[in-house]
Scaffold this active site. Structure first.
Site, mmCIF file in Angstrom:
data_model
loop_
_atom_site.group_PDB
_atom_site.id
_atom_site.type_symbol
_atom_site.label_atom_id
_atom_site.label_comp_id
_atom_site.label_asym_id
_atom_site.label_seq_id
_atom_site.Cartn_x
_atom_site.Cartn_y
_atom_site.Cartn_z
ATOM 1 N N ASN A 50 1.024 -1.013 0.052
ATOM 2 C CA ASN A 50 -0.107 0.151 0.070
ATOM 3 C C ASN A 50 0.896 1.194 0.103
ATOM 4 O O ASN A 50 1.690 1.375 1.098
ATOM 5 C CB ASN A 50 -1.068 0.068 1.362
ATOM 6 C CG ASN A 50 -1.687 1.162 1.270
ATOM 7 O OD1 ASN A 50 -1.394 2.303 1.686
ATOM 8 N ND2 ASN A 50 -3.262 0.950 0.650
ATOM 9 N N GLU A 69 10.992 -2.099 9.120
ATOM 10 C CA GLU A 69 12.170 -1.671 9.741
ATOM 11 C C GLU A 69 13.232 -1.055 8.957
ATOM 12 O O GLU A 69 14.282 -0.160 9.389
ATOM 13 C CB GLU A 69 12.829 -2.653 10.800
ATOM 14 C CG GLU A 69 11.776 -2.943 11.694
ATOM 15 C CD GLU A 69 12.057 -4.530 12.389
ATOM 16 O OE1 GLU A 69 12.862 -4.351 13.384
ATOM 17 O OE2 GLU A 69 11.547 -5.186 12.154
HETATM 18 MO MO1 MOS Z 1 10.760 -4.977 15.759
HETATM 19 S S1 MOS Z 1 12.412 -3.877 16.644
HETATM 20 O O1 MOS Z 1 11.275 -6.362 15.359
HETATM 21 O O2 MOS Z 1 9.494 -4.780 16.841
#
Ligand code: MOS
Length: 751
Positions: A642, A716
């Site tokens: 998205n 991340e």
């Molecule tokens: Mo992430 S630091 O794996 O919640």
């Protein structure tokens, strides 16, 4: 959860991708209307009749034990129901809780103190004010012991992690020879500070018992982890624990584990026989719920005059608590990011009387790319090679660590696309040459990377008699877009309008999903939804084929298709609505549970996401203030599920990278063993004024070897590389190389 208001427009916001079928793109977040109208409820906002308030007390010394707690004055206050201390708290079946899904919790089973700000008691009262005031009247006597402090002075105490060197360290090739023989070398040490997560919503738990059954609303990234840990710690069957969390107001890793306050709230609710709610104060977010460990990273790069890497050495030391070893895996990316015959990564730890380290957005990679990507910039400068060219000269076509092919890797395209958008060709490689009035301007870049993770997950999909589709999975919504992509995925399955999909998550009675950590939720849960949709569709096609009154009677599945809430013939288009089909066939919902596992060939390939980050800084020649004017980044994360929520996550990661580069640091008073900036006034994170332009693009090339959706996860990678790109830009602007992060004004002034 009501889903989209029926009036909300969800105009398509399609992204061009030449590679495959594109997922439907919702321009409006599924949970957006509920959030902006205040209807979305977070854990502390739920209530029950007769709810009472918990307040957590924490220690004021870093090491020793509690000799006494005088609660006499506090207990006499109006409204106070109980004060749990290590001297009266119910005994738990496991005296030092550290179950698999959990962490070393401090739950009043002993009087030991391992760090300042450690939970040492809970006051329960009719109002929060009463509880907090009562806590202030509790007199705590301590028997202190010397605390392990002064990390920098104790680096020689570093030891291998308890899990062992084999788990954390790796060597290939002859690194000593590579370093000895190299024409050009870099030998540098970078450090990164202790960071605390500080999501906007603090950790909060609301708990009540119905007989032997425990119910909990908890702000968490992992409802089934909470459930397991509560059951194990309290010694009750898992089936007797119900955890709900429809929204998590940010977690970033701190809410991936079940910390002390969750268990303490459940204990308090049992003792008082009422519903208890407890939220951590902002200052209690500094210690009891984890932190990113401090790292010292020693790097050696060995290269030929042409810039071919012969060896990379990355030796890391991080701090751990005295309770458990949580290792910041900062050498992890160094093993796989560049091709070099010799490679050594190691991780040692120094114990400190501080709260536990834990996962924080890109644990390992966020810290490790600071050292690695800055050291590469230092090498490029020495070699007088362009930093992008240096990376291309050492491009890894296969994973250098495992020698396996990548499932899909398009990092070269990231360098090119982001570099073009940024205008990298205008960079002057000589530091200090680009000036605008009193501002020195610098350009820097770095590589971003994060592994692609997947776990087994389950989801339920149910076609309702009214033609709407329900999709449910015990996953979590951290603000990431999980509701939205669950709706999209189910809608894609039936090729129907996502407005007809209702989503439920964050409830442990739903089918099991993994922790919303490791950037894995989309890649794990969405394939389970697709699987469930497929099963429901097969049932519906069988139903139509067997139904003499259906226009599709007698057809084979291959001759039918789902489209816009109808089941119809591929050729000719005759068919009927799904409501009509169900109405004639008992009028009951049709449902299936879907499952998805890691791919069969997960062991035959390396799966990682990549990106290229470019930054422009302006450094004031008088004040040394740094402004990050622009960040341009392009990511290869597989399918962008998205555009709005995905780009938003990447952008948030970049903002955190800017924070890591310039601002964020937890300052420790080594005499008292306590942090001195435990609040958002002094724990600096960027505000809007600190953020310039952020230009995010995703290549959007599906990685279908990794999973059927081609999506590798996105949560991340955005933070990785950014702090290095900024440090490299500051060097380009000023000629000053700051190796101790964050790069604050004082360090620039004094160097
Ligand atoms: Mo992430 S630091 O794996 O919640």
């Amino acid at each position: 959860m009501n889903g989209f208001p029926q009036s909300t427009s969800t105009e398509a916001d399609q992204i061009e991708s030449p590679h495959s079928k594109k997922p439907q793109q919702l321009a409006v977040r599924y949970d957006g209307p509920a959030k902006v109208t205040g209807q979305a409820k977070y854990s502390y906002e739920f209530s029950k009749p007769g709810v009472v308030y918990g307040y957590m007390m924490t220690s004021t010394i870093p090491s020793g034990s509690i000799s006494a707690m005088d609660t006499s004055a506090a207990t006499k206050l109006p409204g106070v129901l109980t004060i749990l201390t290590p001297f009266n708290a119910p005994k738990l079946p496991v005296p030092k809780p550290n179950p698999p899904a959990s962490r070393h919790a401090n739950v009043l089973q002993d009087a030991d103190v391992y760090y300042s700000n450690q939970p040492i008691g809970v006051v329960v009262a009719e109002t929060l004010e009463q509880a907090r005031y009562a806590a202030s009247l509790v007199k705590v006597s301590y028997a202190p012991t010397p605390a392990k402090m002064n990390f920098e002075k104790r680096l020689s105490d570093a030891r291998p992690p308890k899990k062992g060197k084999d788990y954390y360290d790796k060597t290939r090739g002859d690194i000593n020879k590579a370093v000895a023989d190299a024409a050009v070398k870099v030998d540098v040490t970078y450090t990164t500070p202790i960071q605390h997560h500080n999501p906007m919503e603090p950790h909060a738990t609301l708990a009540w018992w119905e007989g032997d059954k425990l119910n909990v609303y908890d702000s968490t990234q992992y409802i089934s982890g909470d459930r397991q840990t509560l059951a194990k710690t309290l010694g009750i069957p898992v089936d007797d624990v119900h955890v709900e969390c429809p929204y998590t107001g940010g977690g970033f890793g701190s809410k991936g584990s079940t910390w002390s306050h969750v268990i303490l709230t459940a204990m308090a609710a049992k003792v008082v026989g009422k519903t208890v709610k407890l939220a951590l104060e902002r200052r209690q977010m500094f210690g009891p719920v984890g932190a990113r460990p401090r790292t010292v990273q020693h790097l050696q790069l060995a290269a030929t005059k042409e810039g071919k890497l012969l060896g990379i050495r990355h030796n890391n030391i991080c701090h751990v608590s005295v309770m458990e070893d949580f290792v910041e895996f900062s050498g992890n990316a160094t093993r796989m990011l560049y091709s070099s015959d010799a490679n050594e990564t190691s991780h040692n730890v120094v114990e400190m009387n501080l709260g536990n380290g834990t996962y924080m957005r890109a644990p390992g990679e966020a810290s490790g790319t600071v050292g690695l990507e800055c050291a590469l910039d230092e090498l490029a400068h020495q070699l007088k090679i362009d930093p992008v060219q240096l990376r291309l000269a050492n491009y890894a076509e296969k994973d250098p660590e495992s020698d396996l092919p990548f499932s899909s890797k398009h990092l070269k395209e990231c360098y090119r696309q982001a570099g073009d958008r940024f205008g990298w060709s205008k960079r002057n490689p000589t530091p200090g040459q680009q000036r605008e009035g009193k501002q020195l301007i610098g350009f820097g870049m770095a590589t971003a990377t994060y592994p692609a993770n997947r776990s087994s997950a389950e989801a339920t999909v149910r076609l309702m008699p009214n033609g709407r589709v329900f999709v449910g999975s015990g996953t979590q919504e951290l603000g990431t877009g999980m509701y939205t992509i669950m709706a999209q995925t189910a809608a894609d399955g039936f090729r129907m309008d996502p407005k007809l999909v209702d989503v439920k998550l964050g409830d442990s009675t739903l089918p099991k999903a993994p922790v919303s950590g490791g950037s894995q939720s989309a890649a794990s849960v969405c394939p389970a939804i697709t699987d469930a949709c497929g099963q429901v569709m097969v049932k519906l096609m069988d139903m139509a084929a067997a139904d003499a009154h259906s226009p599709l009677h007698g057809m084979k599945p291959a001759e039918m298709e789902f489209r816009d809430g109808r089941l119809q013939a591929r050729s000719g288009g005759q068919g009927e609505t799904l409501q009509a089909l169900l109405a004639r066939n008992g009028g009951q919902p049709v449902e299936a549970k879907g499952m998805a596992e890691k791919g069969q060939d997960a062991k035959q390939m390396a799966a990682h996401s990549f990106g290229a980050v470019f930054a422009e800084v302006a450094v004031d020649v008088d004040t040394h203030m740094v402004q990050v004017r622009r960040v341009v980044a392009t990511y290869d994360i597989g399918t962008l599920m998205n555009k709005k929520t995905g780009t938003n996550q990447l952008m948030g990661g970049v903002v955190w990278g800017i924070s890591t580069a310039l601002e964020e640091d937890t300052h420790l008073d080594n005499n008292f063993g306590r942090f001195v900036n435990m609040n958002l006034a002094e724990y600096h994170v960027p505000v809007n004024r600190d953020i310039g332009s952020i230009d995010i693009t995703a290549l959007n090339i599906p990685d279908t070897k990794f999973n059927p959706l081609g999506a590798r996860g996105i949560g991340e990678i955005g933070i990785t590389g950014v702090a290095a790109a900024i440090g490299n830009a500051i060097f380009n602007a000023t000629g000053k190389r700051i190796r101790e992060y964050p790069i604050t004004v004082d360090k620039l002034l004094l160097s």
